[in-house]
Every structure is written in C-alpha cells, then in structure tokens.
Design a protein around this motif. Structure first.
Motif, short mmCIF file in Angstrom:
data_model
loop_
_atom_site.label_atom_id
_atom_site.label_comp_id
_atom_site.label_asym_id
_atom_site.label_seq_id
_atom_site.Cartn_x
_atom_site.Cartn_y
_atom_site.Cartn_z
N THR A 84 40.59 41.28 42.92
CA THR A 84 41.30 41.36 44.21
C THR A 84 40.81 42.50 45.10
OG1 THR A 84 43.03 42.78 43.32
CG2 THR A 84 43.39 40.42 43.15
N GLY A 85 40.11 43.47 44.51
CA GLY A 85 39.62 44.61 45.30
C GLY A 85 40.68 45.66 45.57
N SER A 86 41.85 45.52 44.97
CA SER A 86 42.88 46.56 45.13
C SER A 86 43.71 46.69 43.86
CB SER A 86 43.79 46.23 46.31
OG SER A 86 44.78 45.32 45.92
N LEU A 87 44.55 47.72 43.83
CA LEU A 87 45.40 47.94 42.65
C LEU A 87 46.85 47.58 42.95
CD1 LEU A 87 43.97 51.36 41.45
CD2 LEU A 87 43.68 49.18 40.33
N ASP A 88 47.07 46.82 44.02
CA ASP A 88 48.42 46.47 44.43
C ASP A 88 48.95 45.32 43.57
OD1 ASP A 88 50.77 45.85 45.79
OD2 ASP A 88 49.92 46.58 47.67
N ALA A 89 50.11 45.55 42.97
CA ALA A 89 50.69 44.53 42.08
C ALA A 89 51.11 43.27 42.85
CB ALA A 89 51.89 45.11 41.35
N ARG A 90 51.33 43.42 44.18
CA ARG A 90 51.76 42.26 44.98
C ARG A 90 50.64 41.23 45.14
NH1 ARG A 90 54.14 46.00 49.61
NH2 ARG A 90 52.30 47.11 48.92
N ASN A 91 49.40 41.69 44.90
CA ASN A 91 48.27 40.77 45.04
C ASN A 91 48.13 39.81 43.86
OD1 ASN A 91 47.55 41.85 47.47
ND2 ASN A 91 46.13 43.32 46.58
#
Lengths: 97, 163
Positions: A84-91
């Motif tokens: 996803t390219g991020s560490l955001d759990a919402r992704n």
C-alpha cells in the motif's frame, strides 16, 4: 498490591494506544506495553503467592512468545507497506486473498 | 516501598511517553526505556532470571526490530505530518487524564488480592521449574519459535516475476 495497580495502568495505556492510533508500528508498540503490564502482574502474583520460580518460568515463556509475535508482525507490517505504500491501518480494511 | 513506587511511577511515565511521542523512532527508544525500568522492578522483586531475559530481549532485541522497520518504511511528507498532528492531538490528549483517574480509583478501592495459594511444594529455582515441572511449556516454546521462523520465511520469500 501496588504493582497490580500499575500493571493495570500499563494495560490501559497499551489498550488506549491500540485503539487510538492508525499506524501499524504504534499498534505493535501498544501490544508490547500490554505485554509489559502482564509481565509485571505475573511477577507480582508470584511474589505474593510465594511461587516466584513458576512466575519466572512463565515470564520467560511470555517473552519468547512476544519475540516471535513481534517478528512475524513486523514482517506483516513490511508486507503491508510494500503493497500500500503506507503504514495506515485504514488502508487494509478490504482484505482480499 | 518508596523506591518501588518511584520505579513504578517512572515505568508508567516512560510508557506514556512511548505512546504519546510524535516520532516513531523516539517511541521505539521509549519502549526500550520502559523495558529497562521494568527490568529494574523485576530485579527488585527478586526475580533475576526473568529480569535478565526482559533486559536482553525486550530492551535490546525488540526495539532494534522496530528501528529496522522504521528505517525500511517511508517517512511522511511535511503536509501529511501537519494533518496527522492535528488528528493525533485530538486522539491522545485524554490519555494522561484517564491514567491518573484510573490510578486514583484503583488506589482508593484498595483491592485485596488473596493470592495465598495452598501449595504443597514450591520450587523457587526457575531453572528447575522449567526443566522438571513445565516441560510442555518448553515444547510449546520450540513449536512457536519454529512457527515464527517459517512465518518469516514465508513473508520474506522472493516472489517469481510472472511473464
């Protein structure tokens, strides 16, 4: 008694951290703090009941399990970041095989 | 007793700092600090073997693992940091208040733990407990370690490029 109260406080901090953040690394840090509360409580219970040998054996088991959980979780976090390219759990709400 | 309470207050403060710190790197260092203070407390509680494990593994290995992940992942842009800070303040401002109130309530309740168990034989040496009384735990630890190793192997497996 006092250690029990502080163990509950550590547990509360860990739970709060897991609930309030969206960052996956912070979630892991929250789990770590939860486990620290449990460790403190097990040792305090062992001291209180006079069975410190068993308490230490249980703590060593907890630490081994903790390390394995963290290693695998870190691998999962890196995989999520790669995807996803991020560490955001919402992704990662939509998990597809 | 006073020293115990002082160490425990330091422990909770370090945990709070770890959770509330803006930088992930500082959070990882705070986690190591929390583990080191917990080690001190465990030593004070007369459990040296567990304290050594806590110090070497939880204060040494796990923060290194976190720092490696942080260095391998991408940092946020300046705009993202500003937006993130706004929502972060809204989410975390109540935590110290919750912890202080919870601590006061638990202290005032003064719950009595009746943990005196009727034990026929108590083994105080953790090495003897591990090897003679809790062999199944050791087997479980070995299985979990292998599970972790295979998990890491599967997660970091090189994928074949299709086409």
């Amino acid at each position: 008694m006092v250690s029990g109260i502080f163990a509950v406080l550590l547990f509360a901090i860990g739970i709060y951290c897991i609930l309030a953040t969206h960052n996956l690394i912070r979630v892991l840090i929250g789990i770590e703090i939860l486990i620290k509360g449990v460790t403190l409580l097990v040792i305090a219970a062992g001291l209180k009941s006079g069975n410190l040998g068993l308490a230490q054996a249980l703590v060593i088991t907890i630490i081994v399990i903790e390390v394995v959980i963290m290693t695998v979780a870190v691998g999962v976090v890196l995989g999520v970041h790669r995807l996803t390219g991020s560490l955001d759990a919402r992704n990662i709400r939509k998990l597809k095989g | 007793m006073f020293l115990d309470i002082l160490i425990l207050i330091l422990l909770v403060s370090a945990a709070l700092w770890t959770v509330m710190c803006r930088s992930l790197l500082r959070s990882a260092i705070g986690l190591a600090l929390t583990s080191a203070i917990l080690t001190l407390m465990i030593f004070k509680m007369n459990a040296p073997l567990a304290a050594v494990f806590e110090l070497s593994v939880c204060a040494g290995l796990i923060p290194v693992l976190f720092i490696s992940v942080i260095s391998l992942t991408q940092a946020m842009t300046k705009q993202e940091v500003i937006e993130h800070m706004k929502s972060r303040l809204a989410r975390f401002w109540g935590l110290p208040l919750v912890i202080i109130i919870l601590g006061l309530v638990l202290g005032l309740l003064s719950i009595k733990f009746k943990a005196k168990l009727p034990l026929s034989e108590v083994e105080t040496d953790p090495r003897l407990v591990m090897w003679h009384l809790r062999q199944l735990d050791l087997l479980g630890q070995i299985i979990i370690l292998f599970t972790g190793v295979f998990g890491v192997v599967v997660l970091f497996k090189e994928r074949k490029k299709s086409g």
